[in-house]
Write a protein that holds these residues in place. Structure first.
Motif, PDB file in Angstrom:
ATOM      1  N   UNK A  76      32.334 -22.912 -81.198  1.00 43.02           N
ATOM      2  CA  UNK A  76      32.163 -23.549 -79.903  1.00 43.02           C
ATOM      3  C   UNK A  76      32.111 -22.594 -78.732  1.00 43.02           C
ATOM      4  N   UNK A  77      31.674 -21.363 -78.970  1.00 45.62           N
ATOM      5  CA  UNK A  77      31.581 -20.376 -77.896  1.00 45.62           C
ATOM      6  C   UNK A  77      30.132 -20.005 -77.584  1.00 45.62           C
ATOM      7  N   UNK A  78      29.207 -20.866 -77.979  1.00 49.91           N
ATOM      8  CA  UNK A  78      27.783 -20.674 -77.690  1.00 49.91           C
ATOM      9  C   UNK A  78      27.212 -22.055 -77.399  1.00 49.91           C
ATOM     10  N   UNK A 146      28.708 -18.012 -67.050  1.00 49.54           N
ATOM     11  CA  UNK A 146      27.252 -18.152 -67.039  1.00 49.54           C
ATOM     12  C   UNK A 146      26.843 -19.606 -66.902  1.00 49.54           C
ATOM     13  N   UNK A 147      27.511 -20.472 -67.647  1.00 49.89           N
ATOM     14  CA  UNK A 147      27.192 -21.902 -67.603  1.00 49.89           C
ATOM     15  C   UNK A 147      28.404 -22.701 -67.141  1.00 49.89           C
ATOM     16  N   UNK A 148      28.849 -22.441 -65.940  1.00 47.77           N
ATOM     17  CA  UNK A 148      29.909 -23.258 -65.364  1.00 47.77           C
ATOM     18  C   UNK A 148      31.302 -22.838 -65.743  1.00 47.77           C
ATOM     19  N   UNK A 149      32.090 -23.811 -66.195  1.00 50.61           N
ATOM     20  CA  UNK A 149      33.520 -23.596 -66.406  1.00 50.61           C
ATOM     21  C   UNK A 149      33.881 -23.098 -67.794  1.00 50.61           C
ATOM     22  N   UNK A 150      32.898 -23.016 -68.699  1.00 54.23           N
ATOM     23  CA  UNK A 150      33.193 -22.681 -70.094  1.00 54.23           C
ATOM     24  C   UNK A 150      32.794 -21.242 -70.416  1.00 54.23           C
ATOM     25  N   UNK A 151      33.718 -20.496 -71.000  1.00 56.18           N
ATOM     26  CA  UNK A 151      33.439 -19.132 -71.416  1.00 56.18           C
ATOM     27  C   UNK A 151      32.684 -19.143 -72.741  1.00 56.18           C
ATOM     28  N   UNK A 152      31.572 -18.427 -72.790  1.00 53.78           N
ATOM     29  CA  UNK A 152      30.780 -18.298 -74.006  1.00 53.78           C
ATOM     30  C   UNK A 152      30.669 -16.821 -74.392  1.00 53.78           C
ATOM     31  N   UNK A 153      30.124 -16.567 -75.573  1.00 55.63           N
ATOM     32  CA  UNK A 153      30.036 -15.175 -76.031  1.00 55.63           C
ATOM     33  C   UNK A 153      29.149 -14.323 -75.130  1.00 55.63           C
ATOM     34  N   UNK A 154      28.132 -14.914 -74.510  1.00 57.45           N
ATOM     35  CA  UNK A 154      27.286 -14.137 -73.613  1.00 57.45           C
ATOM     36  C   UNK A 154      28.066 -13.628 -72.409  1.00 57.45           C
ATOM     37  N   UNK A 178      27.379  -2.497 -58.949  1.00 59.70           N
ATOM     38  CA  UNK A 178      26.958  -3.888 -59.040  1.00 59.70           C
ATOM     39  C   UNK A 178      27.636  -4.780 -57.991  1.00 59.70           C
ATOM     40  N   UNK A 179      28.264  -4.184 -56.997  1.00 61.59           N
ATOM     41  CA  UNK A 179      29.080  -4.950 -56.043  1.00 61.59           C
ATOM     42  C   UNK A 179      28.277  -6.002 -55.286  1.00 61.59           C
ATOM     43  N   UNK A 180      27.009  -5.748 -55.041  1.00 59.98           N
ATOM     44  CA  UNK A 180      26.199  -6.697 -54.267  1.00 59.98           C
ATOM     45  C   UNK A 180      25.797  -7.935 -55.064  1.00 59.98           C
ATOM     46  N   UNK A 181      26.067  -7.927 -56.354  1.00 59.86           N
ATOM     47  CA  UNK A 181      25.636  -9.030 -57.217  1.00 59.86           C
ATOM     48  C   UNK A 181      26.824  -9.946 -57.495  1.00 59.86           C
ATOM     49  N   UNK A 182      26.973 -10.963 -56.659  1.00 57.16           N
ATOM     50  CA  UNK A 182      28.193 -11.773 -56.672  1.00 57.16           C
ATOM     51  C   UNK A 182      28.358 -12.605 -57.937  1.00 57.16           C
ATOM     52  N   UNK A 183      27.244 -13.106 -58.495  1.00 54.88           N
ATOM     53  CA  UNK A 183      27.380 -13.906 -59.728  1.00 54.88           C
ATOM     54  C   UNK A 183      27.799 -13.024 -60.896  1.00 54.88           C
ATOM     55  N   UNK A 184      27.199 -11.846 -61.007  1.00 50.05           N
ATOM     56  CA  UNK A 184      27.572 -10.925 -62.080  1.00 50.05           C
ATOM     57  C   UNK A 184      29.024 -10.499 -61.918  1.00 50.05           C
ATOM     58  N   UNK A 185      29.424 -10.166 -60.706  1.00 52.53           N
ATOM     59  CA  UNK A 185      30.814  -9.809 -60.456  1.00 52.53           C
ATOM     60  C   UNK A 185      31.761 -10.953 -60.736  1.00 52.53           C
ATOM     61  N   UNK A 186      31.313 -12.177 -60.445  1.00 54.88           N
ATOM     62  CA  UNK A 186      32.144 -13.336 -60.719  1.00 54.88           C
ATOM     63  C   UNK A 186      32.380 -13.552 -62.198  1.00 54.88           C
ATOM     64  N   UNK A 187      31.338 -13.322 -63.006  1.00 53.98           N
ATOM     65  CA  UNK A 187      31.496 -13.419 -64.460  1.00 53.98           C
ATOM     66  C   UNK A 187      32.489 -12.380 -64.950  1.00 53.98           C
ATOM     67  N   UNK A 188      32.360 -11.152 -64.468  1.00 57.34           N
ATOM     68  CA  UNK A 188      33.293 -10.101 -64.883  1.00 57.34           C
ATOM     69  C   UNK A 188      34.730 -10.490 -64.556  1.00 57.34           C
ATOM     70  N   UNK A 189      34.981 -10.967 -63.339  1.00 58.94           N
ATOM     71  CA  UNK A 189      36.342 -11.344 -62.945  1.00 58.94           C
ATOM     72  C   UNK A 189      36.848 -12.537 -63.739  1.00 58.94           C
ATOM     73  N   UNK A 190      35.985 -13.523 -63.949  1.00 60.33           N
ATOM     74  CA  UNK A 190      36.412 -14.732 -64.660  1.00 60.33           C
ATOM     75  C   UNK A 190      36.808 -14.417 -66.099  1.00 60.33           C
ATOM     76  N   UNK A 191      36.041 -13.545 -66.758  1.00 61.93           N
ATOM     77  CA  UNK A 191      36.397 -13.151 -68.130  1.00 61.93           C
ATOM     78  C   UNK A 191      37.697 -12.360 -68.124  1.00 61.93           C
TER      79      UNK A 191
END
Length: 203
Positions: A76-78, A146-154, A178-191
């Protein structure tokens, strides 16, 4: 118990597979190969590269994206939606494209050439890659993953790539590349802040 084999360091392709298994709650043999032992082990792998993932009765699976997608589908991680899953796999392949460009630069031995190549990497390719990934992430929603509130392998794949640079371990590439890329930075922080990821690194 399945066996994941990779080099003995907490990064790159092997670590993202370890994290996926840990997130899935799958006990596994963490086979950490020492550099001195690698030449003797290399011919035993399907393609002469790591990681590999061995499941009793099924055989050995190679290539990190294949391993991650298998773990993701089994636990259930994809994403189940085939189109969304393909969009996630697109980002995973983009991460491998980045590694294919960056690794040869890191192997340059001449000091002056090394500095020049890394500075060009930071101002050129990494910015282009970051913009492309940021745009694609924006098309998939607001996050934090990447897809909302759920962590996936990507998400693990992008986390590993982003952390590679934000950790400051690559000389002459700014850790905020990569500081200017807020979505990418957000994924890094969320993981990084996910309780199971925190628990893995607190062991």
């Amino acid at each position: 118990m399945p066996k994941l084999s990779y080099f003995d360091f907490p990064g790159s392709r092997g670590e993202e597979c370890r994290l996926a298994l840990h997130l899935a709650g799958v006990p596994f043999e963490d086979d950490r190969i020492q550099s001195a032992d690698w030449p003797a082990r290399q011919e035993q792998t399907p393609y002469g590269v790591l990681p590999t993932f061995e499941v009793e009765g099924r055989g050995v699976l190679a290539q990190s994206n294949a391993i991650l997608v298998y773990i993701g589908r089994e636990h259930g991680l994809h994403p189940r939606d085939n189109w969304i899953a393909a969009r996630h796999e697109e980002l995973m392949h983009a991460a491998e494209d980045l590694r294919a460009v960056v690794v040869p630069v890191l192997r340059i031995q001449d000091p002056a050439e090394r500095v020049k190549a890394r500075e060009e990497l930071a101002s050129g390719f990494l910015k282009r890659w970051g913009r492309a990934v940021e745009r694609r992430l924006g098309e998939l929603g607001p996050g934090p993953f990447i897809s909302g509130e759920t962590l996936h392998v990507a998400d693990l794949k992008l986390y590993m790539v982003a952390r590679w640079f934000s950790s400051g371990t690559v000389d002459h590439v700014p850790r905020d590349v990569f500081a200017e890329f807020s979505r990418l930075g957000g994924v890094e922080r969320a993981v990084a802040q996910h309780p199971k990821i925190v628990a893995w690194y607190a062991r």
